[in-house]
Write an enzyme that holds these catalytic residues in place. Structure first.
Site, PDB file in Angstrom:
ATOM      1  N   LYS A  61       0.857  -1.184   0.000  1.00  0.00           N
ATOM      2  CA  LYS A  61       0.000   0.000   0.000  1.00  0.00           C
ATOM      3  C   LYS A  61       0.894   1.236   0.000  1.00  0.00           C
ATOM      4  O   LYS A  61       1.721   1.410   0.880  1.00  0.00           O
ATOM      5  CB  LYS A  61      -0.927   0.031   1.216  1.00  0.00           C
ATOM      6  CG  LYS A  61      -1.886   1.206   1.182  1.00  0.00           C
ATOM      7  CD  LYS A  61      -2.731   1.298   2.441  1.00  0.00           C
ATOM      8  CE  LYS A  61      -3.733   2.433   2.308  1.00  0.00           C
ATOM      9  NZ  LYS A  61      -3.082   3.745   2.018  1.00  0.00           N
ATOM     10  N   ASP A  63       1.659   5.440  -0.012  1.00  0.00           N
ATOM     11  CA  ASP A  63       1.195   6.594   0.747  1.00  0.00           C
ATOM     12  C   ASP A  63       1.478   7.845  -0.088  1.00  0.00           C
ATOM     13  O   ASP A  63       2.494   8.509   0.090  1.00  0.00           O
ATOM     14  CB  ASP A  63       1.930   6.656   2.090  1.00  0.00           C
ATOM     15  CG  ASP A  63       1.241   7.584   3.081  1.00  0.00           C
ATOM     16  OD1 ASP A  63       0.136   8.052   2.780  1.00  0.00           O
ATOM     17  OD2 ASP A  63       1.829   7.841   4.147  1.00  0.00           O
ATOM     18  N   GLU A 202       3.193   1.364   4.938  1.00  0.00           N
ATOM     19  CA  GLU A 202       1.842   1.833   5.216  1.00  0.00           C
ATOM     20  C   GLU A 202       0.874   0.677   5.441  1.00  0.00           C
ATOM     21  O   GLU A 202      -0.020   0.748   6.263  1.00  0.00           O
ATOM     22  CB  GLU A 202       1.362   2.688   4.028  1.00  0.00           C
ATOM     23  CG  GLU A 202      -0.070   3.179   4.111  1.00  0.00           C
ATOM     24  CD  GLU A 202      -0.230   4.399   4.995  1.00  0.00           C
ATOM     25  OE1 GLU A 202      -1.367   4.873   5.111  1.00  0.00           O
ATOM     26  OE2 GLU A 202       0.777   4.849   5.559  1.00  0.00           O
TER      27      GLU A 202
END
Length: 345
Positions: A61, A63, A202
Site C-alpha cells: 500500500k 502513501d 503503510e
C-alpha cells in the site's frame, strides 16, 4: 538524489509471483474502443485482517496521491482521483509516460516520493509539491502503476484483473524510472502484513484476481493498514506561546451524519514551517462560530475547510484519537474522503 529503489517486501517465507509468459502477439481482431476521457477509480475497503485463499493477490500500500496516467494520441494527461489535471505538477512522470512507446493507454496507480529506504513518504510528497495550494512541480515523484484500464485501442475494465496485470507487466516489468510497476506478491496475507509492519510500510492491498474493474468501494479491493491513517477536517487550533509557529495542536473533527464530531487534537508531526503555514491558513478561515461545540481560552476556531491526513493508534472510549500524528494536508483536488462515523459508532 534520493534512491529510487522499489519499496518491495523481502521475506523468505513470502514468494514473489512467478514471471508471466510473454503475451502472444497473435491476438484476435477485437473492435477498437474510444479512449475514455476519465474513469472513476476503484477504491479499497478498509479491513482489519487480510483475506486468505488463492483468489487474492497482494501489493504494497502506497502513501501518496492516487492518479491515472493517460497516454493519448494528442499527448499525456495525469488526472487526480477527483479528475483534476495535474500533468504540469508531475513533469518527470509525464516524460516517462511519453518514453514508454505506447500508442494509447490508461495506467492506474499512485504518485509517491520515496525515502532513502525505498518507502513512500506522504509528507515528502507534500513538501515536493509546495504544500497544500502550492504551485511547485515535483521532479522527485515516482508513479507506481498497479492496473491497466485501457491499452492499444481496447477498454479493459470488463477484463479480469489477472489479464490486466499480465498486460501491464509485459511493458513495465523492469522499469526503474519515474514510472514503475507495483509488484504483486504471493503468500499468506497475515505474514505479508507482518512483514510490511517490520519494514515500516503503510500496509498492504488485497485484490480479487478475477474481478473486473469496478469504480467505488465494491469489496474487490481491500486495504489492510499497519498503522491507522485517515483524513479529518481541521476545525481550529490551540494557541501556544512556547511552540514554534504559535500552534500547540490542531483541533480535528469527523463526519457524523450531516454534522461534525470532535475527535480530539494533534500536536505532533508538524515542523516549524508546517506550523507557520497552518496558522496563516487557519487565521484566514477564523470564525467565532465553532463547527463543533467546544470552549477554551486559547482556542482559535476555523471554518471546516482544511483536510489533514493523520496517523493514529486507535480510539479512546470517548471517541478521540489515540497517539495522533500529523502527516500533511490533503489537496482539494485529491478528492480525499473525510473520516465518517457510521450510525452505530
Amino acid at each position: 538524489m534520493r534512491s529510487r529503489s522499489k519499496p518491495l517486501l523481502r521475506d523468505d517465507q513470502i514468494a514473489k509471483s512467478a514471471p508471466r509468459k510473454t503475451r502472444d502477439p497473435a491476438q484476435p481482431n477485437l473492435p477498437f474502443d474510444a479512449i475514455p476521457d476519465r474513469i472513476e477509480p476503484a477504491l479499497a475497503l478498509l479491513r482489519s485482517k487480510a483475506p486468505s485463499g488463492s483468489d487474492w493477490t497482494f501489493e504494497v500500500k502506497f502513501d501518496g496521491y492516487r492518479v491515472a496516467v493517460h497516454i493519448e494520441p494528442n499527448g499525456i494527461r495525469i488526472l487526480t482521483r477527483g479528475g483534476h489535471d495535474w500533468t504540469s505538477r508531475f513533469p518527470t512522470i509525464a516524460e516517462a509516460a511519453r518514453d514508454l512507446g505506447v500508442g494509447s493507454a490508461i495506467l492506474d496507480g499512485e504518485a509517491v516520493v520515496l525515502d532513502n529506504r525505498g518507502r513512500s513518504d506522504f509528507s515528502a510528497l507534500q513538501r515536493s509539491l509546495g504544500g497544500r495550494g502550492g504551485k511547485r512541480v515535483s521532479t522527485e515523484a515516482v508513479f507506481f502503476a498497479f492496473d491497466l484500464l485501457y491499452f492499444d485501442g481496447h477498454l479493459l475494465t470488463n477484463t479480469e484483473l489477472s489479464v490486466r496485470r499480465h498486460l501491464l507487466t509485459d511493458f513495465l516489468d523492469g522499469a526503474t524510472g519515474a514510472i514503475q510497476l507495483s509488484e504483486e506478491v504471493d503468500g499468506d496475507g497475515d505474514k505479508l502484513l507482518e512483514t510490511a509492519r517490520s519494514h515500516g510500510l503503510e500496509g498492504i492491498i488485497a485484490k480479487n484476481r478475477e474481478s473486473k474493474y469496478r469504480s467505488g468501494r465494491t469489496g474487490d479491493w481491500l486495504k489492510i493498514k499497519c498503522v491507522q491513517s485517515e483524513s479529518f477536517i481541521v476545525v481550529g487550533y490551540e494557541q501556544s506561546s512556547v511552540a514554534r509557529g504559535g500552534i500547540g495542536s490542531l483541533l480535528l473533527a469527523a463526519r457524523h451524519g450531516n454534522e461534525w464530531k470532535y475527535v480530539g487534537s494533534v500536536g505532533t508531526g508538524f515542523k516549524e514551517r508546517d506550523a507557520i503555514d497552518l496558522k496563516r491558513m487557519l487565521d484566514k478561515l477564523a470564525t467565532k462560530s465553532p463547527a463543533v461545540p467546544m470552549q477554551g481560552k486559547r482556542l482559535v476556531f476555523s471554518q471546516p475547510t482544511l483536510i489533514a491526513e493523520i496517523d493514529f493508534r486507535g480510539w479512546t472510549t470517548d471517541g478521540h484519537l489515540r497517539h495522533a500524528s500529523y502527516k500533511g494536508l490533503r489537496e482539494k483536488q485529491d478528492n480525499a474522503s473525510v473520516y465518517e462515523f457510521l450510525n452505530e459508532e
